[in-house]
Design a protein around this motif. Structure first.
Motif, PDB file in Angstrom:
ATOM      1  N   GLU A 162      -1.009  -0.422  10.580  1.00 16.85           N
ATOM      2  CA  GLU A 162      -2.737  -1.201  10.489  1.00 16.85           C
ATOM      3  C   GLU A 162      -3.660  -0.191   9.807  1.00 16.85           C
ATOM      4  O   GLU A 162      -4.325  -0.632   8.969  1.00 16.85           O
ATOM      5  CB  GLU A 162      -3.205  -1.592  11.782  1.00 16.85           C
ATOM      6  CG  GLU A 162      -2.421  -2.896  12.216  1.00 16.85           C
ATOM      7  CD  GLU A 162      -2.478  -3.148  13.656  1.00 16.85           C
ATOM      8  OE1 GLU A 162      -3.108  -2.422  14.273  1.00 16.85           O
ATOM      9  OE2 GLU A 162      -1.705  -4.188  13.987  1.00 16.85           O
ATOM     10  N   GLU A 163      -3.529   1.056  10.131  1.00 13.06           N
ATOM     11  CA  GLU A 163      -4.390   2.051   9.418  1.00 13.06           C
ATOM     12  C   GLU A 163      -3.920   2.321   7.762  1.00 13.06           C
ATOM     13  O   GLU A 163      -5.088   2.560   7.377  1.00 13.06           O
ATOM     14  CB  GLU A 163      -4.096   3.444  10.364  1.00 13.06           C
ATOM     15  CG  GLU A 163      -5.590   4.403  10.214  1.00 13.06           C
ATOM     16  CD  GLU A 163      -5.523   5.287  11.363  1.00 13.06           C
ATOM     17  OE1 GLU A 163      -4.862   6.416  11.315  1.00 13.06           O
ATOM     18  OE2 GLU A 163      -6.181   4.990  12.390  1.00 13.06           O
ATOM     19  N   ARG A 164      -2.765   2.526   7.676  1.00 13.65           N
ATOM     20  CA  ARG A 164      -2.487   2.539   6.467  1.00 13.65           C
ATOM     21  C   ARG A 164      -2.852   1.360   5.324  1.00 13.65           C
ATOM     22  O   ARG A 164      -3.322   1.454   4.182  1.00 13.65           O
ATOM     23  CB  ARG A 164      -1.184   2.415   6.049  1.00 13.65           C
ATOM     24  CG  ARG A 164      -0.355   2.842   4.528  1.00 13.65           C
ATOM     25  CD  ARG A 164       1.110   3.243   4.618  1.00 13.65           C
ATOM     26  NE  ARG A 164       1.671   2.045   4.807  1.00 13.65           N
ATOM     27  CZ  ARG A 164       3.085   1.910   4.712  1.00 13.65           C
ATOM     28  NH1 ARG A 164       3.915   3.096   4.703  1.00 13.65           N
ATOM     29  NH2 ARG A 164       3.965   0.892   5.045  1.00 13.65           N
ATOM     30  N   SER A 165      -3.111   0.099   6.271  1.00 15.84           N
ATOM     31  CA  SER A 165      -3.816  -1.240   5.505  1.00 15.84           C
ATOM     32  C   SER A 165      -3.308  -1.397   4.091  1.00 15.84           C
ATOM     33  O   SER A 165      -4.054  -1.724   3.184  1.00 15.84           O
ATOM     34  CB  SER A 165      -5.214  -1.027   5.358  1.00 15.84           C
ATOM     35  OG  SER A 165      -5.920   0.069   4.728  1.00 15.84           O
ATOM     36  N   THR A 166      -2.190  -1.282   3.956  1.00 16.02           N
ATOM     37  CA  THR A 166      -1.523  -1.623   2.463  1.00 16.02           C
ATOM     38  C   THR A 166      -0.962  -2.927   2.816  1.00 16.02           C
ATOM     39  O   THR A 166      -0.157  -3.342   1.700  1.00 16.02           O
ATOM     40  CB  THR A 166      -0.538  -0.615   2.062  1.00 16.02           C
ATOM     41  OG1 THR A 166       0.380  -0.255   3.182  1.00 16.02           O
ATOM     42  CG2 THR A 166      -1.090   0.769   1.507  1.00 16.02           C
ATOM     43  N   ASP A 167      -0.282  -3.463   3.843  1.00 14.56           N
ATOM     44  CA  ASP A 167      -0.011  -4.848   3.926  1.00 14.56           C
ATOM     45  C   ASP A 167      -0.684  -5.847   4.786  1.00 14.56           C
ATOM     46  O   ASP A 167      -1.655  -5.293   5.661  1.00 14.56           O
ATOM     47  CB  ASP A 167       1.395  -4.265   4.895  1.00 14.56           C
ATOM     48  CG  ASP A 167       2.284  -3.309   3.976  1.00 14.56           C
ATOM     49  OD1 ASP A 167       2.638  -3.634   2.834  1.00 14.56           O
ATOM     50  OD2 ASP A 167       2.705  -2.582   4.692  1.00 14.56           O
ATOM     51  N   GLU A 168      -0.370  -6.849   4.688  1.00 11.33           N
ATOM     52  CA  GLU A 168      -1.125  -7.892   5.245  1.00 11.33           C
ATOM     53  C   GLU A 168      -0.517  -8.155   6.661  1.00 11.33           C
ATOM     54  O   GLU A 168       0.574  -7.504   7.132  1.00 11.33           O
ATOM     55  CB  GLU A 168      -0.980  -9.485   4.642  1.00 11.33           C
ATOM     56  CG  GLU A 168      -1.930  -9.481   3.458  1.00 11.33           C
ATOM     57  CD  GLU A 168      -1.410 -10.620   2.441  1.00 11.33           C
ATOM     58  OE1 GLU A 168      -0.856 -11.755   2.949  1.00 11.33           O
ATOM     59  OE2 GLU A 168      -1.776 -10.437   1.402  1.00 11.33           O
ATOM     60  N   GLU A 169      -1.506  -8.576   7.649  1.00 11.75           N
ATOM     61  CA  GLU A 169      -0.857  -8.835   9.126  1.00 11.75           C
ATOM     62  C   GLU A 169       0.435  -9.466   9.265  1.00 11.75           C
ATOM     63  O   GLU A 169       1.116  -8.994   9.860  1.00 11.75           O
ATOM     64  CB  GLU A 169      -2.024  -9.811   9.777  1.00 11.75           C
ATOM     65  CG  GLU A 169      -2.066  -9.533  11.167  1.00 11.75           C
ATOM     66  CD  GLU A 169      -2.013  -8.174  11.649  1.00 11.75           C
ATOM     67  OE1 GLU A 169      -1.382  -7.781  12.633  1.00 11.75           O
ATOM     68  OE2 GLU A 169      -2.935  -7.350  11.230  1.00 11.75           O
ATOM     69  N   ALA A 170       0.734 -10.450   8.672  1.00  8.94           N
ATOM     70  CA  ALA A 170       2.117 -11.227   8.603  1.00  8.94           C
ATOM     71  C   ALA A 170       3.161 -10.222   8.285  1.00  8.94           C
ATOM     72  O   ALA A 170       4.125  -9.972   8.888  1.00  8.94           O
ATOM     73  CB  ALA A 170       2.065 -12.396   7.898  1.00  8.94           C
ATOM     74  N   ILE A 171       3.003  -9.701   7.209  1.00  5.03           N
ATOM     75  CA  ILE A 171       3.926  -8.475   7.013  1.00  5.03           C
ATOM     76  C   ILE A 171       4.112  -7.158   7.965  1.00  5.03           C
ATOM     77  O   ILE A 171       5.266  -7.003   8.012  1.00  5.03           O
ATOM     78  CB  ILE A 171       3.609  -7.843   5.380  1.00  5.03           C
ATOM     79  CG1 ILE A 171       3.593  -9.218   4.391  1.00  5.03           C
ATOM     80  CG2 ILE A 171       4.322  -6.763   5.126  1.00  5.03           C
ATOM     81  CD1 ILE A 171       3.203  -8.721   2.842  1.00  5.03           C
TER      82      ILE A 171
END
Ligand code: ADP
Ligand code: 5GP
Length: 203
Positions: A135-144
């Protein structure tokens, strides 16, 4: 095969594999990091030919047919694969070849090149911490992220197949452990090398 050696690094997405390799890279001598080919879209900041070779599904499937891959697997609904040619070249040059590949890839590499392979599985000490990092890296969406967490629960079952486990909570400790493992991996000798040694020793 030449005189090189292989170090396979696996672990759930977000475990810290890229961070550790990056930080250790100045301390492990000359090595070749195998750049994989993938059909997943590049993340922000990723460059074609640096993190991955980004290709379409059609291109990837053509390469499979041509026998270009040492191993490939479907991970999180995308193809990921290791090209054979640059790996062979690096091994012939006597380099340590580092792979960041999943548990299926590790199994395939073991089937082909077990005697020159060392492996390490990297993970944070808990699933909660893994989720926090993704979540912190925030490179991917929630579903991913959700998909990756589910995948992590499967992947962790394979730790018994690995030579080493690196618990990446304290980053500098994990980097030091990785450096030791890389140095040991380099010292692993192939069956062929051992036979040659024995022949000379007994002559
Ligand atoms: P991977 O390559 O395994 O997918 P990354 O190297 O991209 O993982 O790391 C995932 C995230 O976790 C990044 O934001 C990274 O900065 C962070 N991270 C890596 N190691 C640690 C650690 N020991 N403690 C806290 N955060 C970390
Ligand atoms: P990411 O999309 O986070 O970069 O990688 C997802 C997963 O694919 C990670 O577990 C990573 O180790 C794995 N992976 C990356 N390249 C390869 C490859 O060439 N072969 C295989 N089998 N897995 C790979």
């Amino acid at each position: 095969m030449g005189k090189g050696a292989i170090l396979v690094l696996s672990g759930p997405s977000g475990a810290g594999k890229s961070t550790i390799i990056h930080q250790a890279s100045r301390h492990i001598g000359s090595f070749y990091f195998s750049i994989s080919t993938t059909t997943r879209p590049p993340r922000e900041g990723e460059l074609d030919g640096r993190e991955y070779f980004f290709v379409s599904k059609e291109e990837f499937e053509k390469d499979i047919e041509k026998g270009y891959f040492l191993e490939y697997a479907k991970v999180h609904d995308n193809y990921y694969g290791t090209s054979l040619k640059p790996v062979n070249t690096a091994l012939q040059e006597g380099k340590l070849v580092i792979f960041d590949i999943d548990v299926q890839g590790h199994k395939l590499v073991r089937e082909k090149l077990d005697d020159i392979t060392t492996s390490a599985f990297i993970t944070p000490s808990s699933l909660e911490e893994l989720q926090r990092r993704l979540e912190e890296r925030s490179t991917d969406e929630e579903a991913i992220i959700k998909n990756r967490i589910e995948n992590a629960k499967e992947e962790i079952l394979m730790i018994k197949e690995y030579d080493f486990i690196i618990i990446n909570d304290d980053l500098s400790k994990a980097v030091n452990e990785f450096i030791s493992i890389a140095n040991a991996a380099r010292l692993k000798r192939s069956t062929e090398d051992k036979k040659d040694f024995l022949q000379k020793w007994l002559a």
